[in-house]
Design a protein around this motif. Structure first.
Motif, PDB file in Angstrom:
ATOM      1  N   ASP A 167     -44.527   3.167 -28.707  1.00 52.08           N
ATOM      2  CA  ASP A 167     -43.636   3.927 -27.821  1.00 52.08           C
ATOM      3  C   ASP A 167     -44.525   4.532 -26.734  1.00 52.08           C
ATOM      4  O   ASP A 167     -45.569   5.138 -27.032  1.00 52.08           O
ATOM      5  CB  ASP A 167     -42.951   5.022 -28.660  1.00 52.08           C
ATOM      6  CG  ASP A 167     -41.635   5.459 -28.065  1.00 52.08           C
ATOM      7  OD1 ASP A 167     -41.375   5.136 -26.892  1.00 52.08           O
ATOM      8  OD2 ASP A 167     -40.851   6.114 -28.784  1.00 52.08           O
ATOM      9  N   SER A 168     -44.128   4.356 -25.457  1.00 57.34           N
ATOM     10  CA  SER A 168     -45.076   4.649 -24.366  1.00 57.34           C
ATOM     11  C   SER A 168     -45.608   6.081 -24.408  1.00 57.34           C
ATOM     12  O   SER A 168     -46.792   6.313 -24.145  1.00 57.34           O
ATOM     13  CB  SER A 168     -44.424   4.365 -23.005  1.00 57.34           C
ATOM     14  OG  SER A 168     -43.336   5.231 -22.811  1.00 57.34           O
ATOM     15  N   GLU A 169     -44.733   7.036 -24.759  1.00 57.85           N
ATOM     16  CA  GLU A 169     -45.161   8.446 -24.769  1.00 57.85           C
ATOM     17  C   GLU A 169     -46.181   8.691 -25.881  1.00 57.85           C
ATOM     18  O   GLU A 169     -47.180   9.393 -25.681  1.00 57.85           O
ATOM     19  CB  GLU A 169     -43.961   9.372 -24.997  1.00 57.85           C
ATOM     20  CG  GLU A 169     -42.903   9.357 -23.908  1.00 57.85           C
ATOM     21  CD  GLU A 169     -42.028   8.121 -23.921  1.00 57.85           C
ATOM     22  OE1 GLU A 169     -42.136   7.307 -24.864  1.00 57.85           O
ATOM     23  OE2 GLU A 169     -41.233   7.956 -22.975  1.00 57.85           O
ATOM     24  N   LYS A 191     -39.014   3.384 -33.476  1.00 57.24           N
ATOM     25  CA  LYS A 191     -39.103   4.829 -33.742  1.00 57.24           C
ATOM     26  C   LYS A 191     -38.111   5.278 -34.797  1.00 57.24           C
ATOM     27  O   LYS A 191     -38.337   6.238 -35.523  1.00 57.24           O
ATOM     28  CB  LYS A 191     -38.922   5.604 -32.435  1.00 57.24           C
ATOM     29  CG  LYS A 191     -37.580   5.467 -31.768  1.00 57.24           C
ATOM     30  CD  LYS A 191     -37.609   6.029 -30.338  1.00 57.24           C
ATOM     31  CE  LYS A 191     -38.080   4.998 -29.337  1.00 57.24           C
ATOM     32  NZ  LYS A 191     -38.147   5.450 -27.961  1.00 57.24           N
ATOM     33  N   ASN A 202     -32.997   9.519 -26.767  1.00 59.77           N
ATOM     34  CA  ASN A 202     -34.300   8.853 -26.914  1.00 59.77           C
ATOM     35  C   ASN A 202     -35.421   9.887 -26.976  1.00 59.77           C
ATOM     36  O   ASN A 202     -36.320   9.792 -27.816  1.00 59.77           O
ATOM     37  CB  ASN A 202     -34.520   7.873 -25.754  1.00 59.77           C
ATOM     38  CG  ASN A 202     -35.806   7.086 -25.924  1.00 59.77           C
ATOM     39  OD1 ASN A 202     -36.092   6.577 -27.010  1.00 59.77           O
ATOM     40  ND2 ASN A 202     -36.618   7.001 -24.870  1.00 59.77           N
ATOM     41  N   GLU A 249     -37.894  10.755 -30.011  1.00 59.85           N
ATOM     42  CA  GLU A 249     -39.341  10.758 -29.766  1.00 59.85           C
ATOM     43  C   GLU A 249     -39.984  12.094 -30.147  1.00 59.85           C
ATOM     44  O   GLU A 249     -41.158  12.142 -30.533  1.00 59.85           O
ATOM     45  CB  GLU A 249     -39.605  10.441 -28.293  1.00 59.85           C
ATOM     46  CG  GLU A 249     -39.237   9.003 -27.963  1.00 59.85           C
ATOM     47  CD  GLU A 249     -39.516   8.596 -26.530  1.00 59.85           C
ATOM     48  OE1 GLU A 249     -39.399   7.400 -26.243  1.00 59.85           O
ATOM     49  OE2 GLU A 249     -39.839   9.459 -25.703  1.00 59.85           O
TER      50      GLU A 249
HETATM   51 MN   LIG Z   1     -40.547   6.073 -25.174  1.00 62.52          MN
END
Ligand SMILES: [Mn+2]
Ligand SMILES: NC(=O)C1=CN([C@@H]2O[C@H](COP(=O)(O)OP(=O)(O)OC[C@H]3O[C@@H](n4cnc5c(N)ncnc54)[C@H](OP(=O)(O)O)[C@@H]3O)[C@@H](O)[C@H]2O)C=CC1
Ligand SMILES: CC(=O)[C@@H](O)[C@H](O)COP(=O)(O)O
Length: 395
Positions: free
Chosen positions: A150-152, A125, A223, A227
């Motif tokens: 990135d999971s989100e 990121k 983080n 994000e």
């Molecule tokens: Mn994440």
């Protein structure tokens, strides 16, 4: 058959990527893997996935790498240095690149893949936080497909309309992106005790097993700040379009709210092999080794707004996002320096946000438009942050 380069193969995302790749030998072939200091692991990975090239980023580990390659009978060519990282990211034989180097070190190799028009699986990121406008422009020009890992962002991507990327949120009936975060290990810790937080305490995430730097960023919620900036670039969003929601269980990985009142969420166990498998196989779905959710066993599902007094880094990042590319580059650089000093025991947990804020305050506003200016701002901010730490903590 897809041919893949894994940048940062020895890290948490890199290992999970190779795990998914090895489950599907009929779909994926590894072209190159890269690492930095963990050369023993890198060579053992090379034995398993038989790449054509193995790149050791830091030249000081090259001799050791060559010695280990002989020991493990690795047949790949061993390369080293910054140019080799870029070369294996843009090589003609490569279809997809997993960008999983941590921090600003990932910027140039990731951009190399973007400029070469690869399918880029973006975990790094920080590259987007530093170079968002240039990065998206380069992807548009080369035709690179950017798949958020990135999971989100992977969750948001899954909840958006098909083929939305870089579209217009309001024209697509989207009213808000709900970016979820766990709140980290100190969500309920009394604020008065924050000055005694240890490295071990901050390095223990409640739900995810990840690399050291991102784990500290989760504890400060930097983080989520990174994000927030990442989501603006990936989905053409403005700060007003994004709301951060604390969801301590990390089962919902983010949500998209539509004007008709619908909210679409993506859920799953907190295991990065899910977004990695999604990115690797897109638009197909493949098995990733992740246990299914057991709803009967899910005791609690809760949400709360973030408190900026507890998470000053989140506020700094949202403000930097509104200020522009120089500010986000500087904040990212200062944070990398501050987190490294925290991990080395030179500064306390609360000092991370203080160093970040002071670095931003000490630098005059400028606008950046070229890669060279971005790299310069990154270097200056690192010097400023280091001087602040040396002045205050005499380390
Ligand atoms: Mn994440
Ligand atoms: N871990 C996770 O679950 C998630 C991670 N991300 C993002 O993915 C990226 C990777 O995270 P994570 O896997 O946790 O990190 P790790 O620290 O576990 O791994 C980092 C990787 O980068 C390599 N590396 C470190 N420094 C350099 C350098 N100077 N030059 C080249 N390579 C270098 C490391 O090599 P070596 O180990 O050999 O020294 C390692 O392969 C980060 O940007 C993070 O924010 C995003 C979402 C989730
Ligand atoms: C797995 C992943 O994507 C991480 O970025 C994760 O989101 C970290 O957890 P936090 O929500 O606590 O930052």
């Amino acid at each position: 058959m897809q041919t893949i380069t894994v940048l940062g193969a020895t890290g948490s995302i890199g290992c999970s990527t190779l795990d998914v790749v090895q489950r599907h030998p009929e779909r994926f072939r590894v072209f190159a893997i890269t690492g930095n200091a963990q050369v023993d692991l890198l060579m053992r990975q090379a034995c398993q996935c038989a790449p054509r090239y193995v790149v050791v980023a830091d030249e000081q580990y090259y001799a050791k790498a060559v010695e280990l390659a002989a020991k493990y009978q690795v047949t790949a060519e061993i390369l080293c240095g910054a140019k080799a990282l870029e070369d294996v990211a843009c090589a003609g034989e490569v279809d997809a690149v997993m960008a999983a180097i941590v921090g600003a070190a990932g910027l140039l190799p990731t951009l190399s893949a973007v400029k070469a028009g690869k399918k880029v699986l973006l975990a790094n990121k920080e590259a987007l936080v530093m170079s968002g406008a240039l990065f998206i422009e380069a992807a548009n020009q080369s035709g690179a497909d950017i798949l958020p890992i990135d999971s989100e962002h992977n969750a948001i991507f899954q909840c958006l309309p098909d083929n939305f990327q870089y579209g217009n949120l309001s024209q697509s009936g989207i009213s808000r992106i709900l970016l979820t975060g766990s709140g980290g290990p100190f969500r309920e810790r009394p604020l008065e005790s924050f000055s005694s937080i240890t490295v071990d305490e901050a390095s223990t995430h409640p739900n995810w097993s990840m690399g050291r730097k991102i784990t500290i960023d989760s504890a400060t919620m930097m983080n989520k700040g990174l994000e927030f900036i990442e989501a603006c670039w990936l989905f053409g969003a403005k700060a007003k379009d994004i709301e951060v929601v604390i969801h301590p269980q990390s089962i919902i990985h983010s949500m998209v709210q539509y004007v008709d009142g619908s909210v679409i969420a993506q859920m799953g166990n907190p295991d990065m092999r899910t977004p990695i498998a999604y990115g690797l196989a897109h638009p197909a779905r493949i098995e990733a080794g992740v246990a299914p959710l057991d709803f009967a066993d899910m005791a609690n599902f809760s949400f709360q707004p973030p408190c900026y007094e507890r998470y000053p880094n989140l506020k700094l990042a949202i403000e930097a996002c509104e200020e522009g590319q120089a500010a986000t580059t500087r904040l990212n650089a200062a944070n990398e320096v501050a987190v490294a000093h925290f991990l080395d025991g030179h500064i306390g947990f609360c000092d991370i946000a203080k160093v970040n804020e002071e670095t931003l305050n000490k630098m005059e506003q400028v606008s950046v438009s070229s890669l060279q200016q971005i790299v310069e701002q990154d270097a200056i901010a690192r010097d400023v942050a280091t001087a602040i730490i040396k002045g205050k903590f005499a380390c």
